[in-house]
Design a protein around this motif. Structure first.
Motif, short mmCIF file in Angstrom:
data_model
loop_
_atom_site.label_atom_id
_atom_site.label_comp_id
_atom_site.label_asym_id
_atom_site.label_seq_id
_atom_site.Cartn_x
_atom_site.Cartn_y
_atom_site.Cartn_z
N LEU A 183 29.77 37.46 41.22
CA LEU A 183 30.73 38.51 40.88
C LEU A 183 32.00 38.36 41.71
CD1 LEU A 183 31.57 41.08 39.42
CD2 LEU A 183 30.23 42.40 41.08
N GLY A 184 31.85 37.95 42.96
CA GLY A 184 33.03 37.73 43.79
C GLY A 184 33.96 36.69 43.19
N GLU A 185 33.38 35.63 42.60
CA GLU A 185 34.22 34.61 41.97
C GLU A 185 34.85 35.14 40.68
OE1 GLU A 185 32.61 30.35 43.62
OE2 GLU A 185 32.01 30.94 41.59
N ILE A 186 34.12 35.96 39.94
CA ILE A 186 34.71 36.59 38.76
C ILE A 186 35.95 37.39 39.17
CG2 ILE A 186 34.38 38.35 36.97
CD1 ILE A 186 31.42 37.53 36.88
N GLU A 187 35.81 38.16 40.24
CA GLU A 187 36.92 39.01 40.69
C GLU A 187 38.10 38.18 41.19
OE1 GLU A 187 34.74 41.39 43.44
OE2 GLU A 187 34.21 42.91 41.93
N LYS A 188 37.82 37.03 41.80
CA LYS A 188 38.92 36.14 42.21
C LYS A 188 39.70 35.64 41.01
CE LYS A 188 37.38 34.36 46.69
NZ LYS A 188 37.09 33.15 47.48
N VAL A 189 38.98 35.25 39.96
CA VAL A 189 39.66 34.79 38.75
C VAL A 189 40.46 35.92 38.13
CG1 VAL A 189 39.33 33.93 36.40
CG2 VAL A 189 38.01 32.95 38.28
N ARG A 190 39.85 37.10 38.01
CA ARG A 190 40.54 38.21 37.36
C ARG A 190 41.74 38.70 38.19
NH1 ARG A 190 39.63 36.61 33.20
NH2 ARG A 190 37.95 37.22 31.77
N ALA A 191 41.71 38.48 39.50
CA ALA A 191 42.88 38.83 40.32
C ALA A 191 44.05 37.90 40.01
CB ALA A 191 42.52 38.74 41.80
#
Length: 395
Positions: free
Chosen positions: A72-80
């Protein structure tokens, strides 16, 4: 990386020098070239575990088809970085929070690795009144031929994927769960493969498996994710995976099999490794028990890849002529040297018994191919040494 970029930066860098340098222009050009060589039926995604820094993601989102993530942390990095770029989500241990986060952030495809994971995803998607688009990750019964890949995740007992013998039940379950949309298969069995012909044979095997499942169950897949697994040759940097030949073979392969689905390749290391270098100043040179050692300001707490993979990482020597001490400068000429970091462990070694024409305290070593799995897999705060400088250059 361009030598002039490194040279200009090192000449202005204070001592003791320690830094990661990333060439974003080179990364942009490389990603465009790699993607452009693929057949139109193929999509190139970047596995951000290799290097998830925001400037790297921002560069690649304009030049590739999407990102592969594993948390999920990587998902949030992409979405940022981008709120709409396609994401595929892998990993064997997805929590409920991660599955819910994937749905919340509009992840395109979720790679399902077990029956329990599939049932939990269906339950979570139902509560959210959403449909989850999934690929079933297959762990094949066998892989074709021999391979020189250094890691195997499929074709044998591992924690990854669904045993091929269990696939009939998983396909049936996927079709019957109300909040699941089965879109295809994910088959990622090898990592760090250097042989293009071997990798082409692997993709052929994946195509045959996917089309066999389609015929057997009367279904049509939209996607086959053939994983990444294309490696970097650290032992001989001048000899790398033959991408252009691989893509030519893919054109012929797709013409032969004519699949109705699209193929995803989720490369990480192969895309970003050569956009970065790690620079560390030589703090000391000494000889013990007949062997020469160079001690760096830095080491495996910044750049863990060489000790993790047990290889000699390629480096060049950057001469620095400044010497401000009022006593002789230790150094070596035409000698073998083992390069170590500043940590209190003999495992903090980046290269062993490498021949150097000249190396002195105060010079810098420039480790190439450090743009992937360098800083991002390292134990940064062990012994609480300062972090390296990290700089991004664009032109």
């Amino acid at each position: 990386m361009r030598e002039q970029l490194i040279s200009d930066y090192l000449r202005s860098m204070p001592s003791p020098a320690c830094a990661y340098l990333y060439d974003l222009r080179h990364l942009q050009e490389r990603s465009q070239r790699l993607r452009g060589a693929l057949p139109p039926q193929c999509k190139l995604f970047y596995a951000i575990k290799a290097n998830s820094d925001a400037p790297i993601l921002d560069t690649l989102r304009h030049n590739l088809d999407g990102f592969e993530v594993a948390s999920l942390g990587e998902i949030e990095k992409v979405r940022a970085t981008d709120h709409k770029t396609p994401i595929v989500f892998g990993g064997p241990g997805k929590t409920d929070a991660e599955l819910e986060g994937a749905l919340k952030h509009s992840v395109m495809l979720i790679h399902v690795e077990s029956e329990h994971q599939l049932r939990r995803l269906n339950w979570i998607a139902g509560r959210r009144r959403q449909a989850a688009r999934v690929l079933l990750r297959l762990n094949p019964a066998a892989l074709p031929g021999e391979t020189r890949a250094t890691l195997r995740m499929g074709g044998q007992a591992t924690q990854f994927g669904i045993d091929e013998a269990q696939m009939p039940e998983m396909i049936a379950l996927s079709q019957n769960l109300p909040n699941i949309r089965l879109e295809g298969l994910h088959i990622h069995a090898l990592s760090n493969n250097l042989d293009a012909a071997d990798h082409l044979a692997l993709v052929r095997h994946y195509l045959e498996l996917a089309q066999a499942w389609e015929r057997r169950y009367g279904i049509r897949f939209s996607w086959l994710n053939a994983g990444g697994g294309i490696g970097i040759n650290y032992a001989d940097p001048a000899t790398q995976f033959a991408w252009d030949g691989f893509c030519e073979g893919l054109h012929a392969l797709l013409e032969q099999y004519r699949p109705g689905f699209k193929l995803i390749f989720e490369c990480g290391r192969y895309i970003s490794a050569d956009c970065g270098c790690y620079v560390a100043e030589v703090i000391d040179i000494k000889t013990t028990h007949g062997k020469n050692f160079a001690i760096l300001r830095g080491g495996s707490h910044h750049f863990r890849l060489p000790s993790s993979w047990q290889h000699n990482h390629p480096f060049t020597v950057f001469d620095r002529e400044s010497w401000h001490y009022p006593f002789p400068r230790p150094g070596l000429t035409d000698a073998d040297v083992t390069v170590c970091g500043e940590l209190c462990t003999p495992k903090d070694t980046l290269a062993r018994d490498v021949r150097v024409a000249r190396l002195r305290a105060g010079d810098c070593l420039v480790f190439s191919l450090a743009g992937a799995y360098g800083w991002h897999i390292s134990h940064h705060d062990f012994l609480s040494h300062p972090h390296p400088d990290r700089r991004y250059f664009n032109g």
